[in-house]
Design a protein around this motif. Structure first.
Motif, PDB file in Angstrom:
ATOM      1  N   GLN A  33      12.777  14.807  13.681  1.00  0.00           N
ATOM      2  CA  GLN A  33      11.428  14.423  13.356  1.00  0.00           C
ATOM      3  C   GLN A  33      11.113  13.221  12.673  1.00  0.00           C
ATOM      4  OE1 GLN A  33       9.820  18.202  11.657  1.00  0.00           O
ATOM      5  NE2 GLN A  33       9.133  18.833  13.424  1.00  0.00           N
ATOM      6  N   TYR A  35       8.370  11.257  10.083  1.00  0.00           N
ATOM      7  CA  TYR A  35       6.977  11.524   9.311  1.00  0.00           C
ATOM      8  C   TYR A  35       6.716  10.228   8.578  1.00  0.00           C
ATOM      9  CZ  TYR A  35       7.641  16.618   9.138  1.00  0.00           C
ATOM     10  OH  TYR A  35       7.830  17.965   9.678  1.00  0.00           O
ATOM     11  N   GLN A  37       4.505   8.713   5.136  1.00  0.00           N
ATOM     12  CA  GLN A  37       4.131   9.243   3.911  1.00  0.00           C
ATOM     13  C   GLN A  37       3.593   7.991   3.239  1.00  0.00           C
ATOM     14  OE1 GLN A  37       7.015  10.763   1.151  1.00  0.00           O
ATOM     15  NE2 GLN A  37       5.484  11.959  -0.125  1.00  0.00           N
ATOM     16  N   GLY A  40       1.063   8.512  -2.651  1.00  0.00           N
ATOM     17  CA  GLY A  40       0.238   9.681  -3.185  1.00  0.00           C
ATOM     18  C   GLY A  40      -0.075  10.798  -2.357  1.00  0.00           C
ATOM     19  N   GLU A  41       0.421  10.836  -1.178  1.00  0.00           N
ATOM     20  CA  GLU A  41       0.301  11.807   0.009  1.00  0.00           C
ATOM     21  C   GLU A  41       1.617  12.535   0.323  1.00  0.00           C
ATOM     22  OE1 GLU A  41      -3.647  11.236  -0.486  1.00  0.00           O
ATOM     23  OE2 GLU A  41      -2.773  12.768   0.863  1.00  0.00           O
ATOM     24  N   GLY A  42       1.455  13.567   1.026  1.00  0.00           N
ATOM     25  CA  GLY A  42       2.635  14.289   1.578  1.00  0.00           C
ATOM     26  C   GLY A  42       2.856  13.438   2.944  1.00  0.00           C
ATOM     27  N   PRO A  43       4.276  14.020   3.547  1.00  0.00           N
ATOM     28  CA  PRO A  43       4.620  13.411   4.637  1.00  0.00           C
ATOM     29  C   PRO A  43       3.682  13.766   5.882  1.00  0.00           C
ATOM     30  CG  PRO A  43       6.244  14.201   3.501  1.00  0.00           C
ATOM     31  CD  PRO A  43       5.159  14.645   2.712  1.00  0.00           C
ATOM     32  N   LEU A  45       3.513  14.473  10.062  1.00  0.00           N
ATOM     33  CA  LEU A  45       4.364  14.488  11.210  1.00  0.00           C
ATOM     34  C   LEU A  45       3.842  13.519  12.264  1.00  0.00           C
ATOM     35  CD1 LEU A  45       6.796  15.804  12.855  1.00  0.00           C
ATOM     36  CD2 LEU A  45       5.099  17.280  13.804  1.00  0.00           C
ATOM     37  N   LEU A  86       6.000   5.004   3.919  1.00  0.00           N
ATOM     38  CA  LEU A  86       7.537   5.580   3.790  1.00  0.00           C
ATOM     39  C   LEU A  86       7.718   6.219   5.163  1.00  0.00           C
ATOM     40  CD1 LEU A  86      10.167   5.717   2.274  1.00  0.00           C
ATOM     41  CD2 LEU A  86       9.292   8.030   1.348  1.00  0.00           C
ATOM     42  N   LEU A  88      10.077   8.615   7.354  1.00  0.00           N
ATOM     43  CA  LEU A  88      11.124   9.612   7.041  1.00  0.00           C
ATOM     44  C   LEU A  88      11.584  10.252   8.296  1.00  0.00           C
ATOM     45  CD1 LEU A  88       9.222  11.279   3.763  1.00  0.00           C
ATOM     46  CD2 LEU A  88      11.430  10.201   3.760  1.00  0.00           C
ATOM     47  N   LEU A 100      13.783  21.702   6.313  1.00  0.00           N
ATOM     48  CA  LEU A 100      14.035  20.361   6.954  1.00  0.00           C
ATOM     49  C   LEU A 100      14.857  19.683   6.205  1.00  0.00           C
ATOM     50  CD1 LEU A 100      10.285  19.555   8.031  1.00  0.00           C
ATOM     51  CD2 LEU A 100      12.337  19.720   9.643  1.00  0.00           C
ATOM     52  N   PHE A 102      15.778  15.924   4.962  1.00  0.00           N
ATOM     53  CA  PHE A 102      15.366  14.384   5.332  1.00  0.00           C
ATOM     54  C   PHE A 102      16.194  13.301   4.802  1.00  0.00           C
ATOM     55  CE2 PHE A 102      10.821  14.943   5.855  1.00  0.00           C
ATOM     56  CZ  PHE A 102      10.344  16.430   5.407  1.00  0.00           C
ATOM     57  N   GLY A 103      15.972  12.178   5.254  1.00  0.00           N
ATOM     58  CA  GLY A 103      16.690  11.155   4.939  1.00  0.00           C
ATOM     59  C   GLY A 103      15.943  10.479   3.818  1.00  0.00           C
ATOM     60  N   LYS A 104      16.306   9.311   3.223  1.00  0.00           N
ATOM     61  CA  LYS A 104      16.055   8.701   2.101  1.00  0.00           C
ATOM     62  C   LYS A 104      14.871   7.910   2.628  1.00  0.00           C
ATOM     63  CE  LYS A 104      19.893   8.565  -0.972  1.00  0.00           C
ATOM     64  NZ  LYS A 104      20.435   7.758  -1.772  1.00  0.00           N
TER      65      LYS A 104
ATOM     66  N   TYR B  35       9.191  21.577  -1.569  1.00  0.00           N
ATOM     67  CA  TYR B  35      10.125  20.571  -1.694  1.00  0.00           C
ATOM     68  C   TYR B  35      10.118  19.897  -2.684  1.00  0.00           C
ATOM     69  CZ  TYR B  35      10.792  21.145   3.384  1.00  0.00           C
ATOM     70  OH  TYR B  35      11.035  22.013   4.678  1.00  0.00           O
ATOM     71  N   GLY B  42      13.962  11.193  -0.017  1.00  0.00           N
ATOM     72  CA  GLY B  42      13.321  11.944   0.785  1.00  0.00           C
ATOM     73  C   GLY B  42      13.073  13.617   0.197  1.00  0.00           C
ATOM     74  N   LEU B  91       6.136  19.153  -3.446  1.00  0.00           N
ATOM     75  CA  LEU B  91       5.348  19.121  -2.072  1.00  0.00           C
ATOM     76  C   LEU B  91       5.511  20.478  -1.645  1.00  0.00           C
ATOM     77  CD1 LEU B  91       6.797  16.021  -0.389  1.00  0.00           C
ATOM     78  CD2 LEU B  91       4.549  16.174  -1.260  1.00  0.00           C
ATOM     79  N   GLY B 108       1.092  19.288   2.019  1.00  0.00           N
ATOM     80  CA  GLY B 108      -0.095  18.792   0.950  1.00  0.00           C
ATOM     81  C   GLY B 108       0.341  17.639   0.281  1.00  0.00           C
TER      82      GLY B 108
END
Lengths: 112, 116
Positions: A33, A35, A37, A40-43, A45, A86, A88, A100, A102-104, B35, B42, B91, B108
Motif C-alpha cells: 500500500q 499512503y 501523510q 499534523g495528520e494521519g496517513p 491510503l 510524506l 509511505l 502494517l 511501514f517504510g520510513k 501505532y 514511519g 496514531l 486518525g
C-alpha cells in the motif's frame, strides 16, 4: 524480517516537475500500500497493489508493483503544492497479516 | 462522514507522569490499531483489537504501555511513568474488516506526546 527501503528520503521540487519515489525490499509481498501523510495528520491510503506488474493510476499519480512483488514505485506528473507530504509504503506483516509494516517514507516538498 | 478522532491532539508530560490517549474509531469498525510514529520515521505497530478483544500486543515497547477497548468501540492507550523516549505521535487506525483481511486501515490525526 521483512524490511522496506524508501528512496529518496527527501525530495524538494518545483511545481510542474515530474518525480518518482521508490519502495524496495528483498522480500516478496502479498500486497503493498501507498499512503500520504500531511503534517499534523494521519496517513491516508492512496492505493493498494496486489498483482505483480500491476499499474494503477490516481489522477496524476501512477503506482507500479514490480513483477516479482518485491518493489513498487510512485510517479507523480506535473507536481503541485498540494502533493506535499510524506509518502509511505506499507505491507501486511507476514506473521499477523493485519498489522502494517511501514517504510520510513519519502518527504516531498513542492514549491510554487 | 466522521472519521477516526483522537484526543488530545497534543500532550506535554513531565517525565514520570502517566498519560491516557483516546481514540474514537469510525462507527461500526471491528478492528482497531495503535501505532507509534517517532520523528522522521514511519508508523510502528503497537497493538490490535478485534472488537473488545486485544488479540496482539506484541508491539508495545514495555509493560508501561497498556491499551484497552472495553466496549469494542472507544480505545484508550495508557502510558505509565513516561520517559523521554516515549515522545512520538501516537496514531489510531480502524478497519471494518477483521483478522487477516484488515489491510485497509483508516487513520486518525494522532496525538503528539512530548515528554520533558
Amino acid at each position: 524480517t521483512q524490511l522496506l527501503e524508501q528512496s529518496p528520503q527527501f525530495l524538494s521540487i518545483q511545481e510542474g516537475e515530474n518525480l518518482t519515489v521508490y519502495c524496495n525490499s528483498s522480500s516478496v509481498f502479498s500486497s503493498l500500500q501507498w499512503y500520504r501523510q500531511e503534517p499534523g495528520e494521519g496517513p491516508v491510503l492512496l492505493v493498494t497493489v496486489v498483482t505483480g506488474g500491476e499499474v494503477k493510476k490516481l489522477k496524476r499519480l501512477t503506482f507500479q508493483f514490480g513483477d516479482a512483488r518485491k518493489d513498487s514505485s510512485l510517479h507523480i506528473t506535473a507536481a503541485q503544492p498540494g502533493d506535499t507530504g510524506l509518502y509511505l509504503c506499507a505491507f501486511p506483516n507476514s506473521n499477523s497479516g493485519y498489522a502494517l509494516n511501514f517504510g520510513k517514507g519519502t518527504s516531498l516538498l513542492v514549491t510554487p | 462522514g466522521a472519521g477516526v478522532s483522537q484526543s488530545p491532539r497534543y500532550k506535554v508530560a513531565k517525565r514520570g507522569q502517566d498519560v491516557a490517549l483516546r481514540c474514537d474509531p469510525i462507527s461500526g469498525h471491528v478492528s482497531l490499531f495503535w501505532y507509534q510514529q517517532a520523528l522522521g520515521q514511519g508508523p510502528e505497530f503497537l497493538t490490535y483489537f478485534q472488537n473488545e478483544a486485544q488479540l496482539d500486543k506484541s508491539g508495545l515497547p514495555s509493560d508501561r504501555f497498556f491499551a484497552e477497548r472495553p466496549e469494542g468501540s472507544v480505545s484508550t492507550l495508557k502510558i505509565q511513568r513516561t520517559q523521554q523516549e516515549d515522545s512520538a505521535v501516537y496514531l489510531c487506525a480502524s478497519s471494518p474488516r477483521q483478522g487477516r483481511a484488515t489491510h485497509e486501515q483508516y487513520f486518525g490525526p494522532g496525538t503528539r506526546l512530548t515528554v520533558t
